[in-house]
Design an enzyme around this catalytic site. Sequence first.
Site, short mmCIF file in Angstrom:
data_model
loop_
_atom_site.label_atom_id
_atom_site.label_comp_id
_atom_site.label_asym_id
_atom_site.label_seq_id
_atom_site.Cartn_x
_atom_site.Cartn_y
_atom_site.Cartn_z
CG ASP A 6 -1.79 1.22 1.32
OD1 ASP A 6 -2.38 1.59 0.28
OD2 ASP A 6 -1.92 1.82 2.40
CB SER A 7 0.16 4.80 -0.51
OG SER A 7 -0.88 4.95 0.43
CE1 TYR A 38 2.62 5.89 -3.11
CE2 TYR A 38 1.48 4.07 -4.16
CZ TYR A 38 2.62 4.59 -3.58
OH TYR A 38 3.73 3.81 -3.47
N GLY A 39 -3.16 9.27 -3.30
CA GLY A 39 -4.48 9.62 -3.84
C GLY A 39 -4.62 10.96 -4.51
CB CYS A 69 -3.22 0.59 -2.48
SG CYS A 69 -3.29 2.35 -2.85
CG ASN A 70 -9.68 0.85 -2.32
OD1 ASN A 70 -9.20 0.49 -1.25
ND2 ASN A 70 -10.84 0.43 -2.76
CB THR A 71 -5.05 5.05 -4.84
OG1 THR A 71 -5.84 5.60 -3.79
CG2 THR A 71 -4.60 6.13 -5.79
CD GLU A 148 0.13 6.66 6.18
OE1 GLU A 148 1.25 6.63 6.69
OE2 GLU A 148 -0.41 5.66 5.65
CB CYS A 180 -9.42 4.60 0.89
SG CYS A 180 -7.76 4.97 1.55
CB THR A 181 -6.72 -0.36 2.30
OG1 THR A 181 -5.62 0.44 1.82
CG2 THR A 181 -7.19 -1.31 1.22
CG HIS A 182 -4.98 4.80 4.68
ND1 HIS A 182 -4.45 4.37 3.49
CD2 HIS A 182 -3.93 5.28 5.41
CE1 HIS A 182 -3.14 4.61 3.48
NE2 HIS A 182 -2.80 5.15 4.64
N1 DGL Z 1 -4.82 2.97 1.14
C1 DGL Z 1 -4.80 3.72 -0.09
C2 DGL Z 1 -6.07 3.40 -0.87
O1 DGL Z 1 -6.68 2.38 -0.60
C3 DGL Z 1 -4.52 5.13 0.25
C4 DGL Z 1 -4.28 6.00 -0.89
C5 DGL Z 1 -3.40 7.17 -0.68
O2 DGL Z 1 -2.22 6.96 -0.42
O3 DGL Z 1 -3.90 8.29 -0.87
O4 DGL Z 1 -6.47 4.10 -1.75
#
Ligand code: DGL
Length: 263
Positions: A6-7, A38-39, A69-71, A148, A180-182
């Site tokens: 993930d990011s 990353y988003g 990571c969804n992004t 984060e 988003c996995t966060h």
């Molecule tokens: N966990 C990432 C997701 O699922 C976070 C994306 C990010 O870094 O903005 O999209």
Amino acid sequence: MIGVFDSGLGGLTVVKKIFEYLPDYQVVYFGDTARTPYGGRGTETIKKYALEDLNILLKIGVKLVVVACNTVSAVAFDELIKKSPVPILEVVTPAVERAIKATKNKKIGILGTRATVNSGIYQRLIAEHDKSIKVFAQSAPLLVPFIEEGQLKSVELKRIIRKYLWSLKQQQIDTLILGCTHYPFVRNIIKLKIGKHVNIIDPSTEIVLKLKKMIEEDPGLAGKLTKGQNHKLYVSDISGNFGNLSKEWLKINLPIEEIKVNS
Ligand code: DGL
């Protein structure tokens, strides 16, 4: 080894579910904490980072990759699948499938990063299944930085979540995908603000159920994955909150090592 990336911290929500549903398997995690989030970045940058993340896990020797990571799943998965010599799973489709089963009033909300929402992937996949379902997507660019930072209960975060959910609430959605996995880190606040009657679809549960099925149905693949509790976490910048938050979230103190990336 099962590799997960993930990011940043978000993919730990997926790791936690792997520990729950597939407790025998060894997991290696990479969080790109030096370059998170990353988003808000452009497609080409996300693709470049995603390929580097994949290569880091492949170098470590993983035999299966979970894009937690969804992004990245939304923007770069087509590239990753072309480049990956090992099976690779994305996090969007399993959540979509669950949401379609869950909705009764055919109004699904998506909360995600800007890149995920702008990709239109949820709208497209849902329409492919059922054109009569209405999809309402809301980007939530401030949530990942708060998470984060480990600010999981702050008043400001609660206010921001209420603001992001307001329009989805107006649309009377009955199902909300945490895109988003966060976001499972703040699931309780989201649940409180959107209302008890709304089904919350958690991508971490859905992808791990898919992973479990895949491993159970493919003894050849299962045989390649090492078993044991020798899990390890890697990050591209070790200086932040990752250590404390990973311990708190996973309820286990795993070794963490830094792997540098070019920023
Ligand atoms: N966990 C990432 C997701 O699922 C976070 C994306 C990010 O870094 O903005 O999209």
